[in-house]
Enzyme design. Structure first.
Site, mmCIF file in Angstrom:
data_model
loop_
_atom_site.group_PDB
_atom_site.id
_atom_site.type_symbol
_atom_site.label_atom_id
_atom_site.label_comp_id
_atom_site.label_asym_id
_atom_site.label_seq_id
_atom_site.Cartn_x
_atom_site.Cartn_y
_atom_site.Cartn_z
ATOM 1 N N ARG A 106 13.417 4.097 -6.890
ATOM 2 C CA ARG A 106 11.990 4.319 -6.602
ATOM 3 C C ARG A 106 11.843 5.784 -6.235
ATOM 4 O O ARG A 106 12.424 6.243 -5.242
ATOM 5 C CB ARG A 106 11.525 3.432 -5.440
ATOM 6 C CG ARG A 106 10.055 3.665 -5.039
ATOM 7 C CD ARG A 106 9.729 2.833 -3.812
ATOM 8 N NE ARG A 106 8.389 3.080 -3.316
ATOM 9 C CZ ARG A 106 7.304 2.386 -3.652
ATOM 10 N NH1 ARG A 106 7.404 1.402 -4.518
ATOM 11 N NH2 ARG A 106 6.129 2.656 -3.127
ATOM 12 N N HIS A 133 5.061 1.508 -12.939
ATOM 13 C CA HIS A 133 5.399 0.622 -11.813
ATOM 14 C C HIS A 133 5.499 -0.817 -12.337
ATOM 15 O O HIS A 133 4.696 -1.678 -11.980
ATOM 16 C CB HIS A 133 4.310 0.753 -10.739
ATOM 17 C CG HIS A 133 4.700 0.198 -9.405
ATOM 18 N ND1 HIS A 133 5.959 -0.283 -9.121
ATOM 19 C CD2 HIS A 133 3.984 0.042 -8.257
ATOM 20 C CE1 HIS A 133 5.999 -0.707 -7.875
ATOM 21 N NE2 HIS A 133 4.807 -0.518 -7.331
ATOM 22 N N GLN A 136 5.518 -4.262 -10.197
ATOM 23 C CA GLN A 136 4.222 -4.648 -9.629
ATOM 24 C C GLN A 136 3.420 -5.481 -10.620
ATOM 25 O O GLN A 136 2.734 -6.430 -10.236
ATOM 26 C CB GLN A 136 3.432 -3.393 -9.231
ATOM 27 C CG GLN A 136 2.040 -3.682 -8.683
ATOM 28 C CD GLN A 136 2.066 -4.395 -7.351
ATOM 29 O OE1 GLN A 136 2.737 -3.961 -6.418
ATOM 30 N NE2 GLN A 136 1.320 -5.494 -7.238
ATOM 31 N N ASP A 228 -6.459 0.815 -6.731
ATOM 32 C CA ASP A 228 -5.279 1.410 -6.109
ATOM 33 C C ASP A 228 -5.760 2.608 -5.295
ATOM 34 O O ASP A 228 -6.909 3.045 -5.439
ATOM 35 C CB ASP A 228 -4.299 1.843 -7.213
ATOM 36 C CG ASP A 228 -2.958 2.330 -6.673
ATOM 37 O OD1 ASP A 228 -2.683 2.116 -5.477
ATOM 38 O OD2 ASP A 228 -2.182 2.930 -7.448
ATOM 39 N N CYS A 269 -2.425 -3.206 -5.271
ATOM 40 C CA CYS A 269 -0.967 -3.168 -5.138
ATOM 41 C C CYS A 269 -0.506 -2.822 -3.728
ATOM 42 O O CYS A 269 0.665 -3.024 -3.400
ATOM 43 C CB CYS A 269 -0.353 -2.218 -6.155
ATOM 44 S SG CYS A 269 -1.076 -0.572 -6.130
#
Length: 312
Positions: A106, A133, A136, A228, A269
């Site tokens: 990450r 990502h 997710q 987001d 998220c």
């Protein structure tokens, strides 16, 4: 379906059937965990968890998912290893690949996770980069499937920064799975044209659409509204300008009502900056499934590890 030995870098690399397999596997693992049943598919496996960026859900999900299946997770923060500083990514990858059975990364540059995958010789999983990502998205799909019972044909609108890693990854995933996908964002924050074109080919194959718009009327008939943070990690210096630009795209009760449906759900998220991209009323409303979604990170990440590294 056999995904053993595969990397999980971006959903571009997976077919719709493979994506659905991972969502269904996560659903099965979740049901077992609720019954107190954990597995042993990662018994004897050591997993490196490399974190350049801080994390709540991704770190906890990989740690618990690994332990639940009998594996050993080892957290490696920025100060713990030499990745790209005193030692090249390539050399670090070769070392870790000889000691660990799988590697999660990450961080910032997407090319770092690609190099880890190329040189380590073990399955590598993308826990988030500046571009994508993918873990997710699996959690989002599991949450949506739990709620609606299906994915194909639903109408999904992502609102906010249309060129960040979440918008990119959702566009790829929704395109592949036959979900009608819309990005609602100011034109200066639209995704790259080549990615839009690619995702439209996925959508065409799946019988769905990909739409990019700056008009809030495009949320009409949406089944899912998703947002987001307006400033991704590493972009804090752009906060004031981003807030001014995106204020008209806040997810509030007025925007939710524009869908014309009382069945529309809200997803995020996390972490959320309440009062910016979403109001507290929407975030805490019955339409919000954000904490189901957060929990599902664990079940879907566990599924990725079991499918690509597990013994069963």
């Amino acid at each position: 379906m056999n995904l053993k030995g595969r990397n999980f870098i971006t959903l571009k690399d997976f077919t719709p059937d493979e994506i659905m397999y991972l969502v269904d596997l996560a659903d099965d693992l979740k049901k077992k965990k609720k019954q107190g049943i954990t597995g042993s598919s990662l018994k004897g496996k050591n997993v490196a968890l490399i974190f350049e960026k801080p994390s709540t859900r991704t770190r906890c999900a990989f740690t618990i998912g690994c332990v639940d299946e009998g594996g050993h997770p080892e957290y490696l923060g920025r100060e713990d290893i030499q990745l790209g500083h005193k030692e090249s990514v390539e050399d670090t990858a070769k070392v870790l690949g000889r000691m660990f059975d799988g590697i999660e990364f990450r961080g910032f540059k997407h090319e770092t996770v690609e190099k880890l995958a190329k040189y380590s010789g073990v399955p590598v999983w993308n826990g988030l980069t500046d571009d994508y990502h993918p873990t997710q998205i699996l959690a989002d799909f599991l949450t949506i499937k739990e709620h609606f019972g299906y994915l194909k044909g639903l109408n999904f609108v992502f609102v906010g920064d249309g060129r960040n890693n979440m918008a990119n990854s959702l566009m790829i995933g929704c395109g592949k799975m036959g979900i009608n996908f819309t990005i609602l964002a100011p034109k200066s924050l639209w995704p790259k044209e080549e990615l839009i074109t690619l995702c439209r080919t996925y959508a065409q194959d799946a019988g769905s659409t990909v739409t990019i718009s700056d008009d809030t009327e495009c949320v009409k008939d949406a089944d899912i509204i998703y947002t987001d943070v307006w400033c991704s990690m590493g972009e804090e210096d752009k906060a004031a300008e981003r807030v001014a630009l995106l204020r008209p795209y806040q997810v509030n009760n007025r925007l939710m009502e524009k869908t014309g449906k009382d069945t529309t759900i809200f997803l995020h998220c996390l972490p959320a900056v309440k009062g910016n991209e979403v109001t507290e009323e929407v975030f805490d409303s019955p339409a919000s499934l954000v904490f189901d979604e957060a929990e599902n990170r664990m079940h879907t990440i566990k599924a990725v590890m079991v499918a690509t590294l597990g013994n069963e």
